[in-house]
Design a protein around this motif. Structure first.
Motif, PDB file in Angstrom:
ATOM      1  N   LEU A   4      -1.728   8.862 -54.739  1.00 43.09           N
ATOM      2  CA  LEU A   4      -2.550   8.511 -53.780  1.00 43.09           C
ATOM      3  C   LEU A   4      -1.908   7.803 -52.756  1.00 43.09           C
ATOM      4  O   LEU A   4      -2.152   8.015 -51.490  1.00 43.09           O
ATOM      5  CB  LEU A   4      -3.725   7.478 -54.281  1.00 43.09           C
ATOM      6  CG  LEU A   4      -4.589   7.083 -53.448  1.00 43.09           C
ATOM      7  CD1 LEU A   4      -5.592   8.176 -52.837  1.00 43.09           C
ATOM      8  CD2 LEU A   4      -5.639   6.234 -54.033  1.00 43.09           C
ATOM      9  N   ASN A   5      -1.000   6.749 -52.902  1.00 45.06           N
ATOM     10  CA  ASN A   5      -0.245   5.937 -51.783  1.00 45.06           C
ATOM     11  C   ASN A   5       0.505   7.042 -50.827  1.00 45.06           C
ATOM     12  O   ASN A   5       0.717   6.945 -49.630  1.00 45.06           O
ATOM     13  CB  ASN A   5       0.732   5.074 -52.568  1.00 45.06           C
ATOM     14  CG  ASN A   5      -0.204   3.955 -53.331  1.00 45.06           C
ATOM     15  OD1 ASN A   5      -1.163   3.574 -52.475  1.00 45.06           O
ATOM     16  ND2 ASN A   5       0.360   3.156 -54.119  1.00 45.06           N
ATOM     17  N   ILE A   6       1.083   8.052 -51.691  1.00 49.11           N
ATOM     18  CA  ILE A   6       1.920   9.084 -50.963  1.00 49.11           C
ATOM     19  C   ILE A   6       1.093   9.940 -50.073  1.00 49.11           C
ATOM     20  O   ILE A   6       1.441  10.057 -48.615  1.00 49.11           O
ATOM     21  CB  ILE A   6       2.939   9.875 -51.982  1.00 49.11           C
ATOM     22  CG1 ILE A   6       3.869   9.009 -52.514  1.00 49.11           C
ATOM     23  CG2 ILE A   6       3.110  11.235 -51.139  1.00 49.11           C
ATOM     24  CD1 ILE A   6       4.776   9.784 -53.686  1.00 49.11           C
ATOM     25  N   LEU A   7      -0.233  10.182 -50.486  1.00 50.54           N
ATOM     26  CA  LEU A   7      -1.196  11.039 -49.643  1.00 50.54           C
ATOM     27  C   LEU A   7      -1.547  10.018 -48.455  1.00 50.54           C
ATOM     28  O   LEU A   7      -1.627  10.789 -47.341  1.00 50.54           O
ATOM     29  CB  LEU A   7      -1.983  11.610 -50.515  1.00 50.54           C
ATOM     30  CG  LEU A   7      -3.000  12.579 -49.825  1.00 50.54           C
ATOM     31  CD1 LEU A   7      -2.326  13.793 -49.507  1.00 50.54           C
ATOM     32  CD2 LEU A   7      -4.170  12.823 -50.625  1.00 50.54           C
ATOM     33  N   LEU A   8      -2.033   8.610 -48.930  1.00 47.86           N
ATOM     34  CA  LEU A   8      -2.406   7.948 -47.646  1.00 47.86           C
ATOM     35  C   LEU A   8      -1.377   7.954 -46.716  1.00 47.86           C
ATOM     36  O   LEU A   8      -1.572   7.768 -45.292  1.00 47.86           O
ATOM     37  CB  LEU A   8      -3.165   7.015 -48.075  1.00 47.86           C
ATOM     38  CG  LEU A   8      -4.245   6.928 -49.069  1.00 47.86           C
ATOM     39  CD1 LEU A   8      -4.623   5.649 -49.757  1.00 47.86           C
ATOM     40  CD2 LEU A   8      -5.433   7.525 -48.335  1.00 47.86           C
TER      41      LEU A   8
END
Length: 138
Positions: free
Chosen positions: A125-129
């Motif tokens: 999720l952090n990578i996507l955000l």
């Protein structure tokens, strides 16, 4: 000396691509009932609900579908991610039958998917955000 000793646990942090992160985030959203799939559900969600992210396949059968999703996403200030294949997107959204060996036997194509709730916070999720922030700055 103490009875308990500290043991260092090596956490393997491998770099994850944006598509791998998207796969994992879509699975988590599906588990937490935060994923809408298909044109009808996505259009309703883009009009009514506060959204986080929309995913659209690059080559859609009708141009009106692409125009509709892009316009609704732009109107609601929703981030849009383009993927290559509708069959892959369908598989990532859980629209696939798996065989006994957990290989995909049959996959249903979907033109779009909308994430309304990410579920739990993960490394993916952090990578996507981060990717969405970089995309918004450009």
């Amino acid at each position: 000396m103490s009875d308990t000793e500290e043991v260092e646990v090596a956490v393997e942090t491998t770099e994850m691509s944006v598509l791998d992160a998207l796969k994992e985030v879509l699975k988590k959203a599906l588990i937490h009932d935060g994923l809408k799939k298909g044109l009808h559900e996505c259009a309703k969600a883009l009009i009514n609900a506060p959204l986080v992210c929309a995913v659209l396949q690059k080559i859609v059968r009708t141009k009106n579908t692409k125009k509709l999703i892009r316009a609704l996403a732009a109107e609601g200030d929703v981030n849009l991610i383009m993927v290559d294949s509708g069959k892959e997107l369908g598989t990532w959204c859980g629209l696939a039958k798996l065989g006994a060996d957990l290989e995909v036997k049959k996959s249903v194509r979907t033109s779009c998917a909308v994430i309304t709730d990410f579920g739990e916070e993960t490394h993916a999720l952090n990578i996507l955000l981060d990717y969405l922030k970089k995309q918004a700055e450009e």
